[in-house]
Design a protein around this motif. Structure first.
Motif, PDB file in Angstrom:
ATOM      1  N   ALA A 113       1.573  45.962  55.032  1.00  0.00           N
ATOM      2  CA  ALA A 113       0.926  45.045  55.981  1.00  0.00           C
ATOM      3  C   ALA A 113       1.741  44.925  57.263  1.00  0.00           C
ATOM      4  CB  ALA A 113       0.723  43.675  55.347  1.00  0.00           C
ATOM      5  N   TYR A 146       4.159  40.589  52.931  1.00  0.00           N
ATOM      6  CA  TYR A 146       3.830  41.548  53.984  1.00  0.00           C
ATOM      7  C   TYR A 146       4.313  42.967  53.652  1.00  0.00           C
ATOM      8  CZ  TYR A 146       2.079  37.933  57.115  1.00  0.00           C
ATOM      9  OH  TYR A 146       1.329  36.929  57.688  1.00  0.00           O
ATOM     10  N   PHE A 165      -2.418  45.490  51.630  1.00  0.00           N
ATOM     11  CA  PHE A 165      -3.593  44.614  51.539  1.00  0.00           C
ATOM     12  C   PHE A 165      -4.845  45.466  51.673  1.00  0.00           C
ATOM     13  CE2 PHE A 165      -2.500  40.048  51.717  1.00  0.00           C
ATOM     14  CZ  PHE A 165      -1.123  40.151  51.770  1.00  0.00           C
ATOM     15  N   ARG A 176      -7.846  44.546  52.783  1.00  0.00           N
ATOM     16  CA  ARG A 176      -8.512  44.348  54.080  1.00  0.00           C
ATOM     17  C   ARG A 176      -7.680  44.942  55.211  1.00  0.00           C
ATOM     18  NH1 ARG A 176      -6.438  39.069  53.266  1.00  0.00           N
ATOM     19  NH2 ARG A 176      -8.246  38.444  52.029  1.00  0.00           N
ATOM     20  N   ASP A 177      -6.351  44.876  55.096  1.00  0.00           N
ATOM     21  CA  ASP A 177      -5.509  45.421  56.164  1.00  0.00           C
ATOM     22  C   ASP A 177      -5.561  46.939  56.196  1.00  0.00           C
ATOM     23  OD1 ASP A 177      -4.627  42.723  55.660  1.00  0.00           O
ATOM     24  OD2 ASP A 177      -2.810  43.160  56.798  1.00  0.00           O
ATOM     25  N   MET A 227     -10.197  37.125  55.484  1.00  0.00           N
ATOM     26  CA  MET A 227      -9.087  37.312  56.432  1.00  0.00           C
ATOM     27  C   MET A 227      -8.415  35.975  56.737  1.00  0.00           C
ATOM     28  SD  MET A 227      -9.279  38.782  60.283  1.00  0.00           S
ATOM     29  CE  MET A 227      -7.834  38.785  61.343  1.00  0.00           C
ATOM     30  N   ASP A 256      -7.114  33.394  55.211  1.00  0.00           N
ATOM     31  CA  ASP A 256      -6.813  33.155  53.802  1.00  0.00           C
ATOM     32  C   ASP A 256      -6.048  31.853  53.562  1.00  0.00           C
ATOM     33  OD1 ASP A 256      -4.541  34.116  54.969  1.00  0.00           O
ATOM     34  OD2 ASP A 256      -4.215  35.764  53.570  1.00  0.00           O
ATOM     35  N   TYR A 281      -2.362  31.071  64.916  1.00  0.00           N
ATOM     36  CA  TYR A 281      -2.706  31.768  63.671  1.00  0.00           C
ATOM     37  C   TYR A 281      -4.216  31.771  63.433  1.00  0.00           C
ATOM     38  CZ  TYR A 281      -1.623  33.349  58.845  1.00  0.00           C
ATOM     39  OH  TYR A 281      -1.519  34.039  57.667  1.00  0.00           O
ATOM     40  N   HIS A 282      -4.678  31.245  62.294  1.00  0.00           N
ATOM     41  CA  HIS A 282      -6.123  31.273  62.045  1.00  0.00           C
ATOM     42  C   HIS A 282      -6.881  30.218  62.828  1.00  0.00           C
ATOM     43  CE1 HIS A 282      -4.825  32.780  57.822  1.00  0.00           C
ATOM     44  NE2 HIS A 282      -5.083  33.809  58.599  1.00  0.00           N
ATOM     45  N   TRP A 332      -5.948  37.663  67.707  1.00  0.00           N
ATOM     46  CA  TRP A 332      -5.552  38.733  66.783  1.00  0.00           C
ATOM     47  C   TRP A 332      -5.894  40.107  67.357  1.00  0.00           C
ATOM     48  CZ3 TRP A 332      -3.917  37.954  61.432  1.00  0.00           C
ATOM     49  CH2 TRP A 332      -3.658  36.613  61.137  1.00  0.00           C
ATOM     50  N   GLU A 379       1.420  40.369  64.968  1.00  0.00           N
ATOM     51  CA  GLU A 379       0.242  40.111  64.127  1.00  0.00           C
ATOM     52  C   GLU A 379      -0.795  39.271  64.892  1.00  0.00           C
ATOM     53  OE1 GLU A 379       1.407  37.560  60.963  1.00  0.00           O
ATOM     54  OE2 GLU A 379      -0.369  37.944  59.735  1.00  0.00           O
ATOM     55  N   GLN A 419       3.019  44.753  62.884  1.00  0.00           N
ATOM     56  CA  GLN A 419       1.937  44.478  61.943  1.00  0.00           C
ATOM     57  C   GLN A 419       1.025  45.701  61.953  1.00  0.00           C
ATOM     58  OE1 GLN A 419       1.605  41.522  60.246  1.00  0.00           O
ATOM     59  NE2 GLN A 419      -0.378  41.968  59.284  1.00  0.00           N
ATOM     60  N   TRP A 470      -2.002  46.495  60.943  1.00  0.00           N
ATOM     61  CA  TRP A 470      -3.388  46.538  61.424  1.00  0.00           C
ATOM     62  C   TRP A 470      -3.524  46.253  62.918  1.00  0.00           C
ATOM     63  CZ3 TRP A 470      -6.710  42.467  58.258  1.00  0.00           C
ATOM     64  CH2 TRP A 470      -6.261  41.173  58.514  1.00  0.00           C
TER      65      TRP A 470
HETATM   66  C1  GLC Z   1      -2.222  37.073  56.632  1.00  0.00           C
HETATM   67  C2  GLC Z   1      -3.665  37.176  57.083  1.00  0.00           C
HETATM   68  C3  GLC Z   1      -4.445  38.041  56.152  1.00  0.00           C
HETATM   69  C4  GLC Z   1      -3.794  39.394  56.023  1.00  0.00           C
HETATM   70  C5  GLC Z   1      -2.350  39.225  55.566  1.00  0.00           C
HETATM   71  C6  GLC Z   1      -1.582  40.524  55.567  1.00  0.00           C
HETATM   72  O1  GLC Z   1      -2.146  36.356  55.475  1.00  0.00           O
HETATM   73  O2  GLC Z   1      -4.226  35.919  57.159  1.00  0.00           O
HETATM   74  O3  GLC Z   1      -5.762  38.176  56.630  1.00  0.00           O
HETATM   75  O4  GLC Z   1      -4.496  40.186  55.133  1.00  0.00           O
HETATM   76  O5  GLC Z   1      -1.681  38.354  56.434  1.00  0.00           O
HETATM   77  O6  GLC Z   1      -1.499  41.046  56.831  1.00  0.00           O
END
Ligand code: GLC
Length: 715
Positions: free
Chosen positions: A271, A282, A286, A288-289, A425, A427, A609-610, A615, A653, A671, A673
């Motif tokens: 990640a 990290y 992941f 999704r990543d 994402m 999370d 952050y979120h 991002w 990130e 990061q 992604w």
């Molecule tokens: C953070 C993000 C999440 C991502 C993770 C790894 O927790 O919120 O979406 O997958 O980092 O990068």
């Protein structure tokens, strides 16, 4: 007079594919090279200018690479296209399966799978973990306890083991399918070689002309229409100026460094690789990543699909394990949020460790992982034409398990999927529980991808029927009830409450006083978007970029809605893009809202952050949506912003602040992604045909009433 060559706008029309071109235009795109020249010039090929011939050749190249432009165009001739089973959504799923083997769970081959791996790669595979592992032996032990450990042995079915291993081994033996050679195109603005066509000449263009170019960029679609297919532009994203080329090169190097190896083969990407920050999770892969990393490898010229295939198989393998948190067993289809490769330094053995949400902060299962997995499987098949992977009984089964989780009967009165907070994402607790647009859009995308890949055998037919019904119901629900523009906002503002019966206008009994003040200022006269969440007496009016872009890519949003979403991005550029793309959500929760909704979360303070952070990874989604809607100039503008800082800042990130000016408080550097998202954005802008790997055509079987209110302008 020679006919003018097609413009890029026509290419967009093809990629959009919801608007079949007239026959003469189809002729350009689906004939042989000489047919094209003949067909397009009544007086014969010789009358075409060199430039026109080049463009025609380029379009042929595009056809060669993408056999899936549109259903209508499809019929017109390409045999290659007809052979692509992924184009058969809505007609037949893949037929003639090999015998189906019911086997479970999937397990690693005990040994020998790395027999072809060079000692060097073997060593490399361990290096990244080894240092930290040896020094953190204790931490590892406790970590292992809390994660679900995947160890070898315990096979229930020899056949199963062999079958999955065969797939795993084939890439090891260098039998990974050789993808079609990719031809690249690059668009550039060059006034000297302008190729344009008048709207009246091409009927399908008239619709395109309703799409607005970005005024602030001061560039019309025509000036973006230059195409150069010379080899010097086949550049894997490095087709820009010196500085951006250096950035692209750096990004490829960093991406490579993030590779995680298992038994000598690359299986995913870390990640983040920030040596200065606490690792936490990290250092894991992941799901999704990995999606943008996987796409980068697929879009690369030539593509490097092995890592994607290995990733798909390894995560499938992890899905097959019993997942238990405390005394509770999770659903069979749940895919991991992340996994890592641990080295047992005593036995010199690698072990996979996966997290299904049990270790995640807040203990939430990643609902999005399974969807990303299905979507990536389709992208892989699109790129490589390796349909054998999709047809593997284990892969079919993995897909079915994921879908079973989402399509089972319950107490639902909506076709949307009920979710816990933090299941995607975003999370952490951020008030997205209920029916968040991100999950609904991914759900829809995955359903439609699975629809193309599922075989009817072994329960597949029944599942396909359920998918069809859900696709129809879901798109109607989202297009009707999530859509917000000026006109619709005004309607909601005037809603009556307490309406009983199915004739209710205010279906969810939303109290108009609950509309937040900010939304009245935010809503432009031109534009609209899908709101964050809809449930009884609750509309979350926040803007979420991921859900809106995925809705565009999957055609969950109607064409008019997609256009209006891009209008909104332009109109609210300062808010949604600012100094660093892109706001994950707008606006931030502050004060009392922040306290009650996030539970005083110190990581999610306002504009961080979120909670309204920016991002860079989201750049690829915006770029893809821009290309799909024929608005590449918007993406170019965002890419330029990213190029001013991202590399210099060490690929963070996320960024903080209302305009995204500050590197995020707790943002990891390097990061992955952020890196791969930039690369894909560059590759898509330079070669828009890459879009077909992550974009779907409109599902013509969904006979939804088109929503007039989605028009950008009020009547
Ligand atoms: C953070 C993000 C999440 C991502 C993770 C790894 O927790 O919120 O979406 O997958 O980092 O990068």
């Amino acid at each position: 007079m020679a006919r003018m060559a097609p413009t890029l706008a026509q290419l967009f029309a093809l990629l959009k594919n919801d608007e079949p071109s007239d026959d003469s235009e189809i002729g350009i795109l689906f004939g042989t090279s000489s047919e094209i020249l003949q067909a397009e010039s009544p007086a014969g090929a010789n009358e075409l200018s060199v430039r026109e011939a080049e463009v025609a050749e380029w379009l042929l190249d595009l056809q060669y690479k993408d056999s899936t432009v549109s259903a209508t165009e499809n019929e017109s001739s390409s045999p290659e296209k007809d052979s692509d089973p992924l184009n058969k959504e809505g007609s037949k799923a893949i037929e003639k399966p090999p015998d189906y083997i019911e086997i479970y769970p999937y397990l690693d081959k005990p040994s020998g799978s790395s027999k072809n791996a060079s000692p060097k790669s073997e060593k490399k595979s361990l290096i990244s973990e080894k240092g930290s592992l040896e020094s953190k032996e204790k931490q590892k032990e406790s970590e292992e306890k809390s994660l679900i450990s995947i160890s070898e042995g315990g096979l229930e079915s020899k056949e199963e083991e062999e079958s999955l291993e065969k797939a795993w081994d084939s890439s090891e033996k260098g039998e990974a399918p050789t993808p079609k050679p990719k031809k690249s195109v690059r668009m550039k603005c060059n006034e000297n070689v302008s190729v344009s066509v008048s709207v009246s000449e091409i009927p399908s263009m008239s619709k395109l002309m309703t799409l607005k170019s970005c005024p602030s960029v001061g560039m019309s679609l025509e000036s973006f229409d230059q195409i150069d297919s010379s080899p010097m532009f086949r550049s894997n994203g490095a087709g820009g100026n010196g500085e951006s080329n250096a950035m692209v090169e750096e990004a490829w190097e960093l991406l490579k460094k993030s590779y995680v190896y298992y038994k000598g083969k690359e299986v995913g990407t870390l990640a983040a690789m920030d040596p200065s920050a606490e690792t936490l999770n990290y250092n894991q892969v992941f799901v999704r990543d990995f999606f943008p990393s996987g796409l980068a490898c697929l879009m690369k010229d030539p593509p490097e699909p092995e890592i994607v295939k290995n990733f798909l198989l390894k995560t499938l393998h992890l899905q097959g394990w019993e997942k238990r948190i405390d005394n509770f067993t999770l659903g069979e289809g749940v895919m991991p949020a992340s996994f890592k490769v641990l080295l047992d330094s005593h036995r010199l053995k690698e072990t996979l460790i996966a997290d299904f949400g049990g270790s995640a902060i807040g203990r939430v299962a990643p609902l999005d992982s399974g969807f990303w997995w299905i979507i990536l499987l389709r992208s892989y098949s699109k790129c490589t034409r390796d349909y054998a992977l999709v047809e593997l009984p284990e892969v079919q089964r993995g897909m079915k398990l994921i879908l079973n989780l989402c399509l089972s009967d319950g107490f639902d009165t909506f076709p949307t999927l009920l979710c816990a907070d933090g299941c995607s994402m975003i999370d952490r607790r951020m008030g997205i529980y209920g029916y968040p647009i991100e999950i609904q859009a991914l759900f829809y995308f995955a359903l439609r991808c699975a629809r193309q890949m599922l075989k009817p055998e072994r329960g597949g037919k029944e599942l396909i029927e359920r998918i069809d019904k859900r696709i129809t119901a879901l798109s109607f629900h989202i297009q009707q009830y999530y859509w917000l523009d000026f006109t619709q906002l005004n309607k909601i503002y005037r809603y009556k409450t307490e309406e009983y019966s199915h004739t209710a206008v205010n279906k969810f009994n939303v109290i108009p006083e609950s509309i937040p003040d900010w939304v009245f200022d935010f809503m432009p006269l031109r534009g609209g978007y899908l709101i964050g969440n809809v449930s009884p007496a609750r509309m979350d009016f926040r803007w979420f970029l991921l859900g809106n872009c995925i809705a565009i890519l999957s055609c969950l949003a109607t064409g008019a809605q997609a256009t209006a979403i891009m209008d909104l991005v332009e109109e609210r550029w300062e808010d949604l893009v600012g100094e660093m793309p892109l706001k994950i959500v707008y606006p931030a929760l502050e004060g009392h809202d922040w306290r009650t909704v996030t539970g005083f979360d110190p990581k999610n303070t306002r504009w961080s952050y979120h909670n309204g952070g920016s991002w860079p990874v989201l750049l690829w989604l915006l770029t893809a949506a821009c290309i799909k809607t024929g608005r590449p100039q918007i993406a170019k503008r965002a890419i330029e912003l990213v190029e001013q800082r991202l590399s210099k800042d060490g690929w963070p990130e996320y960024y903080d602040g209302k305009t995204g000016r500050y590197i995020g408080k707790q943002a990891r550097k390097y990061q992955t992604w952020s890196i791969s998202g930039y690369l894909i954005a560059k590759m898509m802008i330079e070669n828009p045909s890459n879009l077909v790997m992550i974009s779907l055509e409109e599902d013509k079987r969904i006979a939804n009433p088109r929503l007039t209110r989605s028009a950008s302008f009020p009547p």
